[in-house]
Enzyme design. Structure first.
Site, PDB file in Angstrom:
ATOM      1  N   ARG A  20       0.700  -1.328   0.123  1.00 37.34           N
ATOM      2  CA  ARG A  20       0.114   0.019  -0.120  1.00 37.34           C
ATOM      3  C   ARG A  20       0.836   1.193  -0.049  1.00 37.34           C
ATOM      4  NH1 ARG A  20      -3.684  -0.471   4.820  1.00 37.34           N
ATOM      5  NH2 ARG A  20      -4.744  -2.162   3.513  1.00 37.34           N
ATOM      6  N   ARG A  28      -1.590   6.876   9.682  1.00 38.05           N
ATOM      7  CA  ARG A  28      -1.744   6.261   8.690  1.00 38.05           C
ATOM      8  C   ARG A  28      -1.717   7.491   7.311  1.00 38.05           C
ATOM      9  NH1 ARG A  28      -3.855   0.876   8.559  1.00 38.05           N
ATOM     10  NH2 ARG A  28      -3.069   0.122  10.500  1.00 38.05           N
ATOM     11  N   LYS A  71      -3.394   1.932  15.007  1.00 43.62           N
ATOM     12  CA  LYS A  71      -3.626   2.772  13.956  1.00 43.62           C
ATOM     13  C   LYS A  71      -3.988   3.825  14.337  1.00 43.62           C
ATOM     14  CE  LYS A  71      -7.557   0.471  12.146  1.00 43.62           C
ATOM     15  NZ  LYS A  71      -7.897  -0.415  10.882  1.00 43.62           N
ATOM     16  N   LYS A 127      -5.632   7.639  12.262  1.00 49.49           N
ATOM     17  CA  LYS A 127      -6.036   8.110  11.058  1.00 49.49           C
ATOM     18  C   LYS A 127      -6.578   9.527  11.246  1.00 49.49           C
ATOM     19  CE  LYS A 127      -7.426   3.471   9.427  1.00 49.49           C
ATOM     20  NZ  LYS A 127      -8.435   2.766   8.861  1.00 49.49           N
ATOM     21  N   CYS A 141     -14.757  -3.514   0.174  1.00 47.82           N
ATOM     22  CA  CYS A 141     -13.516  -3.996   0.391  1.00 47.82           C
ATOM     23  C   CYS A 141     -13.068  -5.102  -0.362  1.00 47.82           C
ATOM     24  CB  CYS A 141     -13.129  -4.458   1.860  1.00 47.82           C
ATOM     25  SG  CYS A 141     -13.860  -6.002   2.347  1.00 47.82           S
ATOM     26  N   CYS A 189      -7.466 -11.358   1.510  1.00 45.10           N
ATOM     27  CA  CYS A 189      -7.464 -10.795   2.684  1.00 45.10           C
ATOM     28  C   CYS A 189      -7.512 -11.956   3.773  1.00 45.10           C
ATOM     29  CB  CYS A 189      -8.569  -9.653   2.916  1.00 45.10           C
ATOM     30  SG  CYS A 189      -8.704  -9.139   4.751  1.00 45.10           S
ATOM     31  N   CYS A 227     -15.760  -8.709   6.473  1.00 45.98           N
ATOM     32  CA  CYS A 227     -15.369  -8.739   7.852  1.00 45.98           C
ATOM     33  C   CYS A 227     -15.850  -7.471   8.566  1.00 45.98           C
ATOM     34  CB  CYS A 227     -14.022  -9.230   8.462  1.00 45.98           C
ATOM     35  SG  CYS A 227     -12.864  -7.817   8.570  1.00 45.98           S
ATOM     36  N   CYS A 238     -13.318  -1.709   6.618  1.00 44.32           N
ATOM     37  CA  CYS A 238     -12.469  -0.808   5.695  1.00 44.32           C
ATOM     38  C   CYS A 238     -13.110   0.084   4.597  1.00 44.32           C
ATOM     39  CB  CYS A 238     -11.495  -1.952   5.308  1.00 44.32           C
ATOM     40  SG  CYS A 238     -10.328  -2.562   6.079  1.00 44.32           S
TER      41      CYS A 238
END
Length: 572
Positions: free
Chosen positions: A84, A153, A217, A219, A437, A443, A482, A486
């Protein structure tokens, strides 16, 4: 250094999550990655190094479609890496586009995928190609540092800095934030780019993160009303621009958003951020740093499911968090200003910027840039456009792209290529408002299909919309394989979250502007049940809505679903 970080120097690691020991003992993210990369006996890296690769912008994955076959053949899984990029503000030049396209065919699976954080990710990068892949990205003046991991991120903002002076300044701030909050460890440059290591003390290695980094994380998003294309309330930190007459006056500051949760664990939930104050443009970077440092020092390092900023805010209260931020700053935030959002969708087709040049918004279903069997040649078409385009290409957080800064005399040339490669189909407003996603096959967290399945489900929902007389209406639909969120499914008017192969939780009641969470309506249902549930609701919406009412507002007004007033009430 805050109290919690100080305690981490003395506390028993057995009391903390294992990832905390891993980070602290990793020699600033180096670990044993050199050894893992040199091991040609396996396509994987060691378990510990798998965690560290995330800080460098890539995840180890395997092709789940082939797991059983390879197990039967006594072969290890077909390991590869998802890589990414870090592209704050989501802008690349035409030349960079051509380079990234070339890299996809040389080292990955031949496609580019636009993510929900305004960047690209590659799939199918084999370990033997990984270093060359990263070096080619570096030659394009880009990198993957901090695109994943327990750090700040990729910083996102309302797309396309060429639209106005306000858009340009907000884009510049996204870049400043990204640069300022970037990890300082040179591990990435040493291991993957061949840089020689230079000795330095801890403060030189990571002056903001220390050797412990963050608990999870982090953001940041910047939005320019009336567009909430970034879903500004879904992030740890949100800045909402306040401008008038082309002058950027400041930002309303929001803290404590986040999308992920875990099925069956009500202590985990998505949360929208709280509005806490206002700052000037010159204060944005230091305000973001102060918020990150409060989270660094107070985030839960025992339970990673409880480690995001949203839970720190929930545990201590937003007033406490604001006070701690103001202690870091040494001054108080001003009171927030009013703002208004119209939608969280993208704009498509041609529109003109303040400088007189034109911009073309291109719908990219689920962000996948490829040549498709239906004749749509997005990969080839964008390659040809980049060869003649002297402007930039902007990525959006809804997984679409914008061909920017097209002069009047170049519009026909760009449009001819769009037509030649069938890059624009007759796409419904429903499909243009959808997002998924990646999920299967790569994944490792996926419980159900998403990117590969949503288009066919949209086909069936489009028929239901047509039958109800709603063909021209936009309803925000999002799907994830899931519950980690995302594609920000918990903000959708209709959200699908995978539970098992072919089974999804159905959520209703999100806001068309991204200002309200949805709520669980039906659990673990298959496609037939999805259509049985939604078809009569769409018909009722067509009959009973009031003028200008969105589907999400309608289902709440009619008490089909209760409004989620706060993240902690998401499971009520």
């Amino acid at each position: 250094m805050g109290d919690i970080i100080q305690q981490l120097h003395d506390i028993s690691f057995e009391e903390l999550h294992p990832n905390e020991r891993l980070k602290a003992e990793s020699d600033y993210l180096r670990g044993t990655l050199r050894r893992s990369m040199a091991d040609r006996a396996s396509g994987a890296v060691s378990d510990a190094d798998t965690q560290l690769t995330k800080f460098h912008g890539f995840y180890q994955q395997d092709d789940r479609d082939l797991r059983s076959e390879r197990r039967h053949q006594k072969l290890e899984p077909l390991y590869s890496f998802m890589v990414r990029l870090r592209i704050p503000g989501g802008l690349v030049s035409a030349q960079q586009w051509l380079t990234l396209d070339d890299i996809a065919s040389r080292y990955a699976n031949g496609t580019l995928r636009i993510t929900t954080r305004q960047t690209f990710q590659y799939h199918g990068v084999l370990k033997e190609n990984l270093r060359s892949h990263l070096q080619a990205i570096d030659e394009a003046m880009l990198d993957t540092i901090a695109a994943c991991g327990d750090v700040n991120r990729n910083v996102i903002c309302t797309a396309n800095p060429h639209r106005s002076t306000t858009h340009r300044r907000v884009f510049e701030l996204a870049q400043e934030l990204s640069a300022h909050l970037l990890p300082r460890s040179r591990a990435y440059h040493e291991i993957f780019l061949g840089e020689e290591r230079v000795a330095g003390g801890e403060e030189e290695q990571e002056p903001l993160y220390t050797k412990h980094y963050l608990s999870r994380k982090f953001k940041i998003a910047l939005a320019i009303p009336p567009e909430n294309d970034v879903d500004v309330f879904a992030h740890d930190v949100g800045f909402i621009a306040d401008s008038e007459g082309g002058e950027l006056r400041g930002f309303t500051v929001c803290i404590g958003g986040g999308m992920g949760m875990t099925h069956g664990e009500p202590a985990t939930f998505p949360r929208l951020s709280d509005v806490v104050g206002y700052c000037t443009p010159d204060q944005v970077v230091e305000v973001a740093e102060a918020i990150m440092l409060v989270q660094r020092d107070n985030g839960d390092r025992h339970d990673r499911k409880h480690a995001r900023t949203k839970y720190t805010v929930e545990d201590h209260g937003i007033a406490w968090f604001r006070a701690e931020v103001e202690k870091q700053l040494g001054y108080s935030l001003s009171e927030p200003h009013d703002f208004h959002f119209d939608s969280n969708r993208d704009r498509y087709g041609w529109h003109q910027g303040d400088n007189g040049n034109w911009h073309f918004g291109l719908f990219v279903e689920n962000g996948r840039i490829a040549d498709f069997d239906n004749g749509m040649q997005l990969l080839t078409g964008m390659r040809e456009i980049a060869r003649i385009h002297d402007g930039d290409i902007a990525l959006t957080t809804n997984q679409n792209l914008i061909i920017t800064n097209v002069a009047d005399d170049k519009r026909d040339d760009i449009m001819a290529l769009i037509d030649k490669y069938h890059m624009v189909k007759n796409v419904s407003a429903l499909r243009q408002s959808s997002m998924a996603c990646v999920a299967f096959p790569t994944c490792g967290l996926a419980m159900a299909e998403s990117e590969r399945y949503l288009p066919s489900l949209i086909d069936k929902l489009e028929q239901a919309m047509h039958d109800a007389g709603l063909s021209d209406d936009a309803i925000v639909v999002r799907m994830t394989g899931c519950p980690n969120g995302c594609a920000r499914p918990y903000l959708a008017e209709i959200g699908f979250v995978g539970k098992a192969p072919g089974r999804y939780n159905l959520y209703l009641g999100g806001s068309f502007t991204g200002r309200r969470l949805n709520k669980l309506y039906r659990e673990t249902i298959d496609e037939d049940t999805i259509l049985e549930e939604l078809t009569p609701l769409l018909q009722r919406f067509a009959r009973e809505r009031i003028e200008g009412e969105s589907f999400g507002d309608f289902v709440i007004r009619k008490e089909i679903i209760a409004a989620t007033t706060a993240g902690r009430h998401f499971h009520d």
